[in-house]
Design a protein around this motif. Structure first.
Motif, PDB file in Angstrom:
ATOM      1  N   GLY A 171     -13.500   4.330   3.872  1.00 52.38           N
ATOM      2  CA  GLY A 171     -12.256   4.232   4.413  1.00 52.38           C
ATOM      3  C   GLY A 171     -11.597   5.469   4.710  1.00 52.38           C
ATOM      4  N   CYS A 172     -11.650   6.418   4.103  1.00 47.96           N
ATOM      5  CA  CYS A 172     -11.120   7.811   4.190  1.00 47.96           C
ATOM      6  C   CYS A 172     -11.605   8.493   5.554  1.00 47.96           C
ATOM      7  CB  CYS A 172     -11.334   8.894   2.927  1.00 47.96           C
ATOM      8  SG  CYS A 172     -10.556   8.333   1.521  1.00 47.96           S
ATOM      9  N   VAL A 173     -12.820   8.115   5.879  1.00 48.64           N
ATOM     10  CA  VAL A 173     -13.581   8.604   6.982  1.00 48.64           C
ATOM     11  C   VAL A 173     -13.084   7.899   8.297  1.00 48.64           C
ATOM     12  CG1 VAL A 173     -15.694   8.784   8.439  1.00 48.64           C
ATOM     13  CG2 VAL A 173     -15.640   9.695   6.170  1.00 48.64           C
ATOM     14  N   LEU A 174     -12.979   6.658   8.024  1.00 52.38           N
ATOM     15  CA  LEU A 174     -12.440   5.699   9.023  1.00 52.38           C
ATOM     16  C   LEU A 174     -11.067   6.114   9.366  1.00 52.38           C
ATOM     17  CD1 LEU A 174     -13.377   3.132  11.114  1.00 52.38           C
ATOM     18  CD2 LEU A 174     -12.187   1.881   9.168  1.00 52.38           C
ATOM     19  N   ASP A 175     -10.242   6.376   8.529  1.00 48.96           N
ATOM     20  CA  ASP A 175      -8.822   6.685   8.464  1.00 48.96           C
ATOM     21  C   ASP A 175      -8.568   7.832   9.134  1.00 48.96           C
ATOM     22  OD1 ASP A 175      -5.870   6.411   7.717  1.00 48.96           O
ATOM     23  OD2 ASP A 175      -6.458   8.434   7.071  1.00 48.96           O
ATOM     24  N   TYR A 176      -9.335   8.940   8.925  1.00 46.86           N
ATOM     25  CA  TYR A 176      -9.539  10.396   9.637  1.00 46.86           C
ATOM     26  C   TYR A 176     -10.011  10.138  11.084  1.00 46.86           C
ATOM     27  CZ  TYR A 176     -10.009  15.351  10.238  1.00 46.86           C
ATOM     28  OH  TYR A 176      -9.851  16.582  10.562  1.00 46.86           O
ATOM     29  N   LYS A 177     -11.034   9.327  11.438  1.00 50.45           N
ATOM     30  CA  LYS A 177     -11.310   9.065  12.811  1.00 50.45           C
ATOM     31  C   LYS A 177     -10.063   8.556  13.635  1.00 50.45           C
ATOM     32  CE  LYS A 177     -16.306   8.604  12.541  1.00 50.45           C
ATOM     33  NZ  LYS A 177     -17.653   8.008  12.738  1.00 50.45           N
ATOM     34  N   VAL A 178      -9.550   7.586  13.023  1.00 46.35           N
ATOM     35  CA  VAL A 178      -8.523   6.719  13.617  1.00 46.35           C
ATOM     36  C   VAL A 178      -7.334   7.829  14.126  1.00 46.35           C
ATOM     37  CG1 VAL A 178      -6.515   5.102  13.370  1.00 46.35           C
ATOM     38  CG2 VAL A 178      -9.124   4.594  12.812  1.00 46.35           C
ATOM     39  N   LYS A 179      -7.020   8.629  13.107  1.00 46.18           N
ATOM     40  CA  LYS A 179      -5.933   9.648  13.225  1.00 46.18           C
ATOM     41  C   LYS A 179      -6.179  10.921  14.105  1.00 46.18           C
ATOM     42  CE  LYS A 179      -3.447   8.521   8.949  1.00 46.18           C
ATOM     43  NZ  LYS A 179      -3.557   9.106   7.517  1.00 46.18           N
ATOM     44  N   THR A 186     -22.277   3.632 -17.211  1.00 50.11           N
ATOM     45  CA  THR A 186     -23.299   2.959 -16.376  1.00 50.11           C
ATOM     46  C   THR A 186     -22.927   1.504 -16.257  1.00 50.11           C
ATOM     47  OG1 THR A 186     -24.744   4.426 -17.187  1.00 50.11           O
ATOM     48  CG2 THR A 186     -25.441   2.555 -16.344  1.00 50.11           C
ATOM     49  N   GLY A 187     -22.854   1.094 -14.860  1.00 43.36           N
ATOM     50  CA  GLY A 187     -22.847  -0.347 -14.479  1.00 43.36           C
ATOM     51  C   GLY A 187     -21.494  -0.640 -14.279  1.00 43.36           C
ATOM     52  N   SER A 188     -20.353   0.158 -14.213  1.00 46.09           N
ATOM     53  CA  SER A 188     -19.183  -0.175 -13.982  1.00 46.09           C
ATOM     54  C   SER A 188     -18.748  -0.134 -12.443  1.00 46.09           C
ATOM     55  CB  SER A 188     -18.067   1.075 -14.514  1.00 46.09           C
ATOM     56  OG  SER A 188     -18.389   2.341 -14.013  1.00 46.09           O
ATOM     57  N   GLY A 189     -19.872   0.215 -11.796  1.00 40.68           N
ATOM     58  CA  GLY A 189     -19.679   0.170  -9.973  1.00 40.68           C
ATOM     59  C   GLY A 189     -18.884   1.382  -9.570  1.00 40.68           C
ATOM     60  N   LYS A 190     -19.270   2.576  -9.990  1.00 39.75           N
ATOM     61  CA  LYS A 190     -18.947   3.759  -9.378  1.00 39.75           C
ATOM     62  C   LYS A 190     -19.354   3.889  -7.915  1.00 39.75           C
ATOM     63  CE  LYS A 190     -21.024   6.260 -12.616  1.00 39.75           C
ATOM     64  NZ  LYS A 190     -21.268   5.247 -13.513  1.00 39.75           N
ATOM     65  N   THR A 191     -20.597   3.370  -7.670  1.00 39.79           N
ATOM     66  CA  THR A 191     -21.257   3.627  -6.475  1.00 39.79           C
ATOM     67  C   THR A 191     -20.490   2.753  -5.119  1.00 39.79           C
ATOM     68  OG1 THR A 191     -23.514   3.820  -7.478  1.00 39.79           O
ATOM     69  CG2 THR A 191     -23.404   3.480  -5.127  1.00 39.79           C
ATOM     70  N   LEU A 192     -20.376   1.663  -5.624  1.00 38.88           N
ATOM     71  CA  LEU A 192     -19.588   1.058  -4.742  1.00 38.88           C
ATOM     72  C   LEU A 192     -18.086   1.454  -4.517  1.00 38.88           C
ATOM     73  CD1 LEU A 192     -19.047  -1.726  -2.959  1.00 38.88           C
ATOM     74  CD2 LEU A 192     -18.061  -2.737  -4.829  1.00 38.88           C
ATOM     75  N   ALA A 193     -17.372   1.679  -5.526  1.00 41.21           N
ATOM     76  CA  ALA A 193     -16.112   2.483  -5.345  1.00 41.21           C
ATOM     77  C   ALA A 193     -16.186   3.610  -4.396  1.00 41.21           C
ATOM     78  CB  ALA A 193     -15.446   2.530  -6.796  1.00 41.21           C
ATOM     79  N   LEU A 194     -17.174   4.516  -4.826  1.00 43.92           N
ATOM     80  CA  LEU A 194     -17.029   5.973  -4.319  1.00 43.92           C
ATOM     81  C   LEU A 194     -17.373   5.627  -2.781  1.00 43.92           C
ATOM     82  CD1 LEU A 194     -19.033   7.767  -6.851  1.00 43.92           C
ATOM     83  CD2 LEU A 194     -16.540   8.134  -6.243  1.00 43.92           C
ATOM     84  N   LEU A 195     -18.286   5.104  -2.433  1.00 45.54           N
ATOM     85  CA  LEU A 195     -18.848   4.562  -1.143  1.00 45.54           C
ATOM     86  C   LEU A 195     -17.629   3.992  -0.219  1.00 45.54           C
ATOM     87  CD1 LEU A 195     -22.693   3.885  -1.339  1.00 45.54           C
ATOM     88  CD2 LEU A 195     -21.264   5.773  -0.657  1.00 45.54           C
ATOM     89  N   ALA A 196     -17.287   2.752  -0.740  1.00 43.90           N
ATOM     90  CA  ALA A 196     -16.096   2.235  -0.014  1.00 43.90           C
ATOM     91  C   ALA A 196     -14.888   2.981   0.385  1.00 43.90           C
ATOM     92  CB  ALA A 196     -15.739   1.012  -0.853  1.00 43.90           C
ATOM     93  N   SER A 197     -14.400   3.644  -0.752  1.00 50.44           N
ATOM     94  CA  SER A 197     -13.348   4.586  -0.272  1.00 50.44           C
ATOM     95  C   SER A 197     -13.646   5.625   0.400  1.00 50.44           C
ATOM     96  CB  SER A 197     -12.652   5.193  -1.869  1.00 50.44           C
ATOM     97  OG  SER A 197     -13.776   5.838  -2.565  1.00 50.44           O
ATOM     98  N   ALA A 198     -14.946   6.371   0.290  1.00 49.73           N
ATOM     99  CA  ALA A 198     -15.104   7.454   1.483  1.00 49.73           C
ATOM    100  C   ALA A 198     -15.387   6.952   2.494  1.00 49.73           C
ATOM    101  CB  ALA A 198     -16.307   8.098   0.755  1.00 49.73           C
TER     102      ALA A 198
END
Length: 129
Positions: A98-106, A84-96
């Motif tokens: 980024g992956c969606v943006l990458d998919y949209k671009v490709k 708890t408090g290690s920043g999972k939410t930010l890491a999960l949302l930011a990477s997800a």
């Protein structure tokens, strides 16, 4: 017996409350402007992660982002466990994102919906944002 007959001051209190309610300012119908923060690109495994300029992710968050992106690229599932408090939410949302943006671009912006419909035959409706 009526309440006002028992207590003659009751009418005065009711009138005071009613007049105070009438004087309460009504909410404005004007829309407020949303301030869009500036983003800095954070490249990870050839995918751009966009974070607000003032935000610097912890090393544990960077590790989670790299793992999620690797799973995305290899079409694998991921199980992320972190305290708890290690920043999972930010890491999960930011990477997800980024992956969606990458998919949209490709593949184009509508390709995500097509992919979801192909992979989820039982899915009756897909919401596009």
């Amino acid at each position: 017996m009526d309440e006002s007959e028992e207590n003659p001051e009751a009418d005065g209190v009711k009138d005071t409350i009613k007049s105070e309610m009438d004087e309460t300012p009504k909410p404005s119908r004007k829309r407020s402007l949303c301030i869009v923060p500036e983003y800095k690109p954070l490249p990870m495994n050839r995918i751009q992660i966009l974070l607000p300029k003032e935000l610097e992710p912890y090393q544990s968050q960077r590790n989670i982002m790299v793992r999620i992106i690797n799973c995305y690229k290899n079409r694998q599932n991921a199980l992320i466990e972190s305290p708890t408090g290690s920043g999972k939410t930010l890491a999960l949302l930011a990477s997800a994102c980024g992956c969606v943006l990458d998919y949209k671009v490709k593949h184009g912006s509508g390709a995500i919906i097509d992919e979801l419909q192909r992979n989820n035959n039982g899915l009756e409706s897909v919401v596009e944002n």
